[in-house]
Design a protein around this motif. Structure first.
Motif, PDB file in Angstrom:
ATOM      1  N   MET A  74       0.901  -1.121   0.045  1.00 50.48           N
ATOM      2  CA  MET A  74      -0.063   0.012   0.062  1.00 50.48           C
ATOM      3  C   MET A  74       0.716   1.228   0.069  1.00 50.48           C
ATOM      4  SD  MET A  74      -1.596   0.805   3.899  1.00 50.48           S
ATOM      5  CE  MET A  74      -2.915  -0.120   3.502  1.00 50.48           C
ATOM      6  N   THR A  75       0.494   2.190  -0.540  1.00 48.80           N
ATOM      7  CA  THR A  75       1.143   3.616  -0.349  1.00 48.80           C
ATOM      8  C   THR A  75       0.135   4.561   0.055  1.00 48.80           C
ATOM      9  OG1 THR A  75       0.369   4.314  -2.593  1.00 48.80           O
ATOM     10  CG2 THR A  75       2.229   3.346  -2.449  1.00 48.80           C
ATOM     11  N   VAL A  76       0.878   5.503   0.920  1.00 45.93           N
ATOM     12  CA  VAL A  76      -0.033   6.590   1.469  1.00 45.93           C
ATOM     13  C   VAL A  76       0.876   8.012   1.334  1.00 45.93           C
ATOM     14  CG1 VAL A  76      -0.722   5.241   3.610  1.00 45.93           C
ATOM     15  CG2 VAL A  76       1.386   6.243   3.693  1.00 45.93           C
ATOM     16  N   THR A  77       0.067   8.993   1.594  1.00 47.37           N
ATOM     17  CA  THR A  77       0.746  10.246   1.230  1.00 47.37           C
ATOM     18  C   THR A  77       0.962  10.728   2.659  1.00 47.37           C
ATOM     19  OG1 THR A  77      -0.585  10.763  -0.661  1.00 47.37           O
ATOM     20  CG2 THR A  77       0.281  12.579   0.245  1.00 47.37           C
ATOM     21  N   GLY A  78       2.204  11.348   2.983  1.00 49.45           N
ATOM     22  CA  GLY A  78       2.515  11.686   4.191  1.00 49.45           C
ATOM     23  C   GLY A  78       2.182  13.190   4.342  1.00 49.45           C
ATOM     24  N   ALA A  79       2.459  13.631   5.553  1.00 47.41           N
ATOM     25  CA  ALA A  79       2.097  14.981   6.098  1.00 47.41           C
ATOM     26  C   ALA A  79       2.594  15.927   5.195  1.00 47.41           C
ATOM     27  CB  ALA A  79       2.535  15.305   7.493  1.00 47.41           C
ATOM     28  N   ASN A  80       4.015  15.726   4.638  1.00 44.72           N
ATOM     29  CA  ASN A  80       4.689  16.890   3.651  1.00 44.72           C
ATOM     30  C   ASN A  80       4.080  16.506   2.188  1.00 44.72           C
ATOM     31  OD1 ASN A  80       5.748  14.355   2.936  1.00 44.72           O
ATOM     32  ND2 ASN A  80       7.903  14.989   3.657  1.00 44.72           N
ATOM     33  N   GLY A  81       3.289  15.618   1.918  1.00 42.42           N
ATOM     34  CA  GLY A  81       2.725  15.363   0.736  1.00 42.42           C
ATOM     35  C   GLY A  81       3.325  14.337  -0.283  1.00 42.42           C
ATOM     36  N   SER A  82       4.532  13.815   0.256  1.00 40.07           N
ATOM     37  CA  SER A  82       5.564  12.771  -0.274  1.00 40.07           C
ATOM     38  C   SER A  82       4.700  11.402  -0.224  1.00 40.07           C
ATOM     39  CB  SER A  82       7.059  12.703   0.236  1.00 40.07           C
ATOM     40  OG  SER A  82       6.654  12.364   1.625  1.00 40.07           O
ATOM     41  N   VAL A  83       4.936  10.775  -1.321  1.00 41.17           N
ATOM     42  CA  VAL A  83       4.157   9.325  -1.031  1.00 41.17           C
ATOM     43  C   VAL A  83       5.274   8.327  -0.868  1.00 41.17           C
ATOM     44  CG1 VAL A  83       3.096   7.561  -2.500  1.00 41.17           C
ATOM     45  CG2 VAL A  83       2.401  10.090  -2.655  1.00 41.17           C
ATOM     46  N   TYR A  84       5.159   7.498   0.111  1.00 31.70           N
ATOM     47  CA  TYR A  84       6.060   6.346   0.377  1.00 31.70           C
ATOM     48  C   TYR A  84       5.390   5.195   0.583  1.00 31.70           C
ATOM     49  CZ  TYR A  84       4.653   7.838   5.257  1.00 31.70           C
ATOM     50  OH  TYR A  84       4.143   7.858   6.296  1.00 31.70           O
ATOM     51  N   ALA A  85       6.146   3.983   0.398  1.00 26.89           N
ATOM     52  CA  ALA A  85       5.438   2.747   0.889  1.00 26.89           C
ATOM     53  C   ALA A  85       5.733   2.502   2.309  1.00 26.89           C
ATOM     54  CB  ALA A  85       6.154   1.886   0.098  1.00 26.89           C
ATOM     55  N   ARG A  86       4.728   1.754   2.844  1.00 26.41           N
ATOM     56  CA  ARG A  86       4.935   1.277   4.254  1.00 26.41           C
ATOM     57  C   ARG A  86       4.396  -0.242   4.212  1.00 26.41           C
ATOM     58  NH1 ARG A  86       0.524   4.938   7.545  1.00 26.41           N
ATOM     59  NH2 ARG A  86      -1.349   3.994   6.859  1.00 26.41           N
ATOM     60  N   ARG A  87       4.502  -0.935   5.202  1.00 28.23           N
ATOM     61  CA  ARG A  87       4.657  -2.246   5.518  1.00 28.23           C
ATOM     62  C   ARG A  87       2.967  -2.672   5.913  1.00 28.23           C
ATOM     63  NH1 ARG A  87      10.480  -4.550   7.484  1.00 28.23           N
ATOM     64  NH2 ARG A  87      11.511  -3.433   5.598  1.00 28.23           N
ATOM     65  N   GLU A  88       2.272  -1.711   6.412  1.00 23.30           N
ATOM     66  CA  GLU A  88       1.061  -2.074   7.243  1.00 23.30           C
ATOM     67  C   GLU A  88      -0.196  -2.470   6.230  1.00 23.30           C
ATOM     68  OE1 GLU A  88       0.517   1.942   8.898  1.00 23.30           O
ATOM     69  OE2 GLU A  88       2.534   1.812   9.768  1.00 23.30           O
ATOM     70  N   ARG A  89      -0.552  -3.347   6.682  1.00 22.87           N
ATOM     71  CA  ARG A  89      -1.552  -4.038   5.962  1.00 22.87           C
ATOM     72  C   ARG A  89      -3.093  -3.742   6.354  1.00 22.87           C
ATOM     73  NH1 ARG A  89       0.976  -9.659   4.008  1.00 22.87           N
ATOM     74  NH2 ARG A  89       3.230  -9.132   4.379  1.00 22.87           N
ATOM     75  N   LEU A  90      -2.977  -3.045   7.173  1.00 21.91           N
ATOM     76  CA  LEU A  90      -4.352  -2.384   8.036  1.00 21.91           C
ATOM     77  C   LEU A  90      -4.152  -0.796   8.003  1.00 21.91           C
ATOM     78  CD1 LEU A  90      -5.047  -5.018  10.863  1.00 21.91           C
ATOM     79  CD2 LEU A  90      -6.748  -4.279   8.952  1.00 21.91           C
ATOM     80  N   PRO A  91      -5.240  -0.037   7.870  1.00 23.60           N
ATOM     81  CA  PRO A  91      -5.221   1.467   8.153  1.00 23.60           C
ATOM     82  C   PRO A  91      -4.991   1.511   9.705  1.00 23.60           C
ATOM     83  CG  PRO A  91      -7.330   0.839   6.872  1.00 23.60           C
ATOM     84  CD  PRO A  91      -6.589  -0.650   7.215  1.00 23.60           C
ATOM     85  N   VAL A  92      -4.256   2.478   9.818  1.00 24.68           N
ATOM     86  CA  VAL A  92      -3.530   2.593  11.230  1.00 24.68           C
ATOM     87  C   VAL A  92      -3.669   4.262  11.262  1.00 24.68           C
ATOM     88  CG1 VAL A  92      -1.691   2.548  13.053  1.00 24.68           C
ATOM     89  CG2 VAL A  92      -1.930   0.724  11.251  1.00 24.68           C
ATOM     90  N   ARG A  93      -4.318   4.427  12.543  1.00 24.60           N
ATOM     91  CA  ARG A  93      -4.307   5.860  13.111  1.00 24.60           C
ATOM     92  C   ARG A  93      -3.530   6.047  14.353  1.00 24.60           C
ATOM     93  NH1 ARG A  93      -9.485   9.419  12.627  1.00 24.60           N
ATOM     94  NH2 ARG A  93      -7.700  11.105  12.601  1.00 24.60           N
ATOM     95  N   VAL A  94      -2.555   6.733  14.307  1.00 23.69           N
ATOM     96  CA  VAL A  94      -1.891   6.879  15.456  1.00 23.69           C
ATOM     97  C   VAL A  94      -2.315   8.315  16.273  1.00 23.69           C
ATOM     98  CG1 VAL A  94       0.310   7.246  16.660  1.00 23.69           C
ATOM     99  CG2 VAL A  94       0.112   5.877  14.579  1.00 23.69           C
ATOM    100  N   MET A  95      -2.763   8.201  17.520  1.00 23.93           N
ATOM    101  CA  MET A  95      -3.370   9.302  17.944  1.00 23.93           C
ATOM    102  C   MET A  95      -2.467   9.808  19.037  1.00 23.93           C
ATOM    103  SD  MET A  95      -6.291   9.521  16.224  1.00 23.93           S
ATOM    104  CE  MET A  95      -7.396  10.527  17.150  1.00 23.93           C
ATOM    105  N   PRO A  96      -2.686  11.013  19.492  1.00 23.26           N
ATOM    106  CA  PRO A  96      -1.905  11.560  20.609  1.00 23.26           C
ATOM    107  C   PRO A  96      -1.695  10.810  21.636  1.00 23.26           C
ATOM    108  CG  PRO A  96      -3.131  13.548  19.301  1.00 23.26           C
ATOM    109  CD  PRO A  96      -3.612  12.330  19.084  1.00 23.26           C
ATOM    110  N   ASP A  97      -2.886  10.477  22.228  1.00 25.44           N
ATOM    111  CA  ASP A  97      -2.925   9.982  23.829  1.00 25.44           C
ATOM    112  C   ASP A  97      -4.255   8.777  23.774  1.00 25.44           C
ATOM    113  OD1 ASP A  97      -5.138  11.637  24.001  1.00 25.44           O
ATOM    114  OD2 ASP A  97      -3.829  13.229  25.053  1.00 25.44           O
ATOM    115  N   HIS A  98      -4.413   8.306  24.944  1.00 26.21           N
ATOM    116  CA  HIS A  98      -5.603   7.583  25.086  1.00 26.21           C
ATOM    117  C   HIS A  98      -6.992   8.389  24.885  1.00 26.21           C
ATOM    118  CE1 HIS A  98      -8.224   5.278  27.720  1.00 26.21           C
ATOM    119  NE2 HIS A  98      -7.740   4.288  27.390  1.00 26.21           N
ATOM    120  N   ASP A  99      -7.064   9.573  25.735  1.00 27.77           N
ATOM    121  CA  ASP A  99      -8.152  10.312  25.574  1.00 27.77           C
ATOM    122  C   ASP A  99      -8.433  10.698  24.167  1.00 27.77           C
ATOM    123  OD1 ASP A  99      -8.479  10.075  28.161  1.00 27.77           O
ATOM    124  OD2 ASP A  99      -7.551  12.155  28.553  1.00 27.77           O
TER     125      ASP A  99
END
Length: 642
Positions: free
Chosen positions: A1-26
């Motif tokens: 899968m390819t995703v667009t990074g925050a700076n607009g660049s496109v890079y490949a990553r190994r994640e086979r599921l959509p992942v959202r990294v949030m700041p904290d538990h809340d």
């Protein structure tokens, strides 16, 4: 899968599921609860039920609290909600303190208007001969409800979702199964001993979960990072049931930064695409390359970088040499022996439990005392639930025997009192809430151990403060939410001590979240603090250490100082040999500490830095920003004094 990074660049990553990294538990809780609220409202407008699949454990508690708030403050109506829980222990009485029926009542059902006949949880008290029929009926009810619209999942250290342990098949349905050894070990703290954990459970099957229209998996804390990486980046395999989510068309993984820390795009992003190089990321890459090649930092060559996808990094610096020197000097500047540590300061150490101070910063604590600092140690919770009943019986026996030597009052009264406590202990089931008198006795045991520990490091008993924050005082593993009273207690202590430096636990791997909640109260109190903001030094607890990249201060320890630290830990006798809440690591706390501190020093040595016996690591913050430690006059960078 390819995703667009925050700076607009496109890079490949190994994640086979959509992942959202949030700041904290809340933030995870708010996002997921908001999605559930939107679903409930949308289904209500359509005149339909919203069918929710619910999970238990510590991770979804925040989601349930936010749903309760939405119901209470914003009028979210749950009358059209139908719920199906993932699992339940077997055998298990619905009224037991360990029952997921009770968990759901306490954490959600008693606070929102979901109709009782709309709530479904597998029963752990059905007769042996009726279990299979009960499981078939559970599946029928899910189908009758129209299937699950939104399924919440956690993930166990074995990779289970629900209680689908290693070996669970893709086509498995609701059934009874035996719990994996890892799962039972992780549950041992809740049940006060692995021997008290039920051997079996009833769980929705993998196929049942995958039929939900939408699935979210929640994970927080460093202790989940490795299994999260396997679930997200690994091949689909029955040994890790969570990998089956890769086959779901609408599954999303929600992580806090700690749980995401082992993902390739976080840990070694240069392996999966272009990266934005920062000084911290450069340090991480150089350390990684040094370990990978087995070379010390100053021996790394430009060809080593080119052969390991790091050519852009050396291009930024012209060659390997200036980069190597920059990282080497940055690491060595973090080392602060006694001569480069604070002197004559008012220092306030916050310890979530009565042993975290000596476990995590026993070496630094001794050095601060020796440097003439005015150190106060504040124990935020009593830690009383982490005391075995046999410890109380031992002290009761001591009192009975001591009555023959010193005057403890009328013998009949003393015996009646001691016998009353022993009787209450005798009629307790494992994990039951202790009677108030037993809770107080366990509190006193922990307090006396804490005093003995800091005295062994050179502090007097008067330097210990026992805050007994209200959120902890449930007598149960599950705690109350942080309240204004919790924050006020910490605020008052800050006003009294007026510290220039604060030390607090900054880890998130405490199995039941107490460390996280304690840090929240400290941060909230600092937001209200009237005065110059103190430096904040964050240590980690018994489970992990700050990495060399994360740490801003490295405190070297001699062999004798490590022995002194271990002796301080030994003063906590109720936690020795077999602690009630050992976490996923079977070793005793002192063993983990020695290995952890020695490991940090050994890694520095392998990188080509000075060879110390052991090392504690800290992150220092000033007004929320990560910075180097206070500027203390010193004559050399490499501290020979340790």
């Amino acid at each position: 899968m390819t995703v667009t990074g925050a700076n607009g660049s496109v890079y490949a990553r190994r994640e086979r599921l959509p992942v959202r990294v949030m700041p904290d538990h809340d933030s995870i809780a708010a996002e997921v609860a908001g999605r559930i609220a939107d679903l409930i409202r949308a289904r209500a407008e359509e005149g339909r039920h919203a069918v929710l699949g619910l999970a238990t454990g510590s991770t979804p508690v925040g989601v349930y609290r936010e749903l309760i708030r939405l119901h209470r403050d914003e009028g979210l109506d749950f009358s059209n909600a139908v719920t199906f829980n993932l699992d339940e222990y077997f055998p298990m009485r619905p009224g037991s303190i360990h029952s997921y029926h009770r968990y759901m009542r306490e954490n959600l059902f008693d606070h929102v208007n979901i109709f009782p006949d709309h709530r479904h949880i597998p029963r752990g008290d059905v007769p042996e001969g009726d279990v299979e029929a009960h499981c078939v009926e559970y599946e029928r009810r899910i189908r009758e409800a129209g299937g699950i619209d939104f399924q919440i999942l956690g993930i166990g250290r074995s990779g289970h979702i629900g209680f689908n342990e290693p070996g669970s098949a893709r086509d498995s349905r609701t059934r009874r199964l035996y719990l994996d050894t890892v799962t039972r070990a992780d549950a041992a703290g809740d049940f006060f001993g692995e021997e008290n954990v039920p051997p079996q459970a009833i769980t929705m099957g993998v196929a049942t979960i995958l039929e939900a229209r939408e699935v979210v998996l929640l994970a927080t804390g460093e202790h989940k990072a490795e299994i999260v990486r396997r679930a997200v980046e690994g091949e689909v395999h029955a040994d890790v049931a969570a990998t089956f989510l890769q086959q779901h068309p609408a599954a999303t993984v929600y992580l806090d930064p700690a749980a995401a820390s082992e993902l390739t795009r976080i840990r070694t992003p240069w392996q999966v695409g272009e990266v934005e190089w920062t000084s911290e990321r450069e340090t991480a890459a150089v350390i990684w390359l040094s370990e990978r090649t087995g070379k010390s930092i100053l021996h790394l060559a430009t060809d080593d970088y080119r052969a390991n996808h790091l050519a852009p990094l050396t291009s930024r610096h012209g060659s390997a040499e200036p980069l190597n020197g920059q990282v080497f000097n940055a690491l060595i500047s973090k080392i602060r022996g006694k001569s480069r540590l604070p002197r004559g300061q008012d220092i306030l150490v916050f310890s979530p439990h009565p042993d975290d101070d000596v476990i995590s910063m026993g070496g630094l604590l001794r050095k601060l005392v020796e440097n003439g600092n005015r150190v106060t140690v504040a124990y935020q919770t009593s830690g009383n639930i982490a005391v075995f009943d046999h410890e109380v019986r031992r002290y009761l026996d001591f009192l009975r025997r001591a009555a023959d030597v010193i005057d403890l009052g009328a013998a009949e009264t003393l015996e009646a009192t001691l016998s009353s406590v022993e009787d209450r202990l005798a009629h307790k089931e494992p994990g039951d809430v202790d009677p108030k008198v037993v809770q107080q006795l366990k509190r006193i045991i922990r307090e006396s151990e804490a005093v003995a520990a800091i005295e062994s490091l050179g502090l007097s008993a008067e330097r210990a403060r026992f805050l007994n924050q209200p959120f902890y005082q449930t007598g149960k593993v599950r705690k109350n939410p942080i309240s204004a009273a919790d924050v006020e207690i910490v605020t008052q202590l800050l006003e009294e001590v007026r510290p220039t430096i604060i030390c607090a636990a900054g880890d998130l791997s405490d199995p039941h979240g107490t460390h996280r909640m304690c840090l929240e109260t400290v941060e909230a109190a600092l937001d209200r603090y009237d005065g110059n903001p103190p430096w904040l030094w964050l240590y980690r607890g018994a489970w992990q250490e700050w990495s060399l990249v994360e740490a801003t201060v490295l405190v070297p320890l001699s062999e004798g100082e490590v022995r002194g630290k271990v002796q301080a830990i030994f003063q906590h006798e109720s936690q020795k040999d077999s602690a009630p809440f050992p976490g996923p690591d079977p070793r005793e706390f002192w063993q983990r500490v020695v290995d952890r501190n020695r490991g940090t020093a050994d890694l520095l040595r392998a990188l080509g830095l000075p060879a110390y016996y052991a090392m504690e690591a800290y992150v220092t913050l000033r007004e929320g920003r990560r910075v180097e430690g206070p500027e203390i006059p010193t004559s050399s960078l490499a501290d020979p004094d340790g």
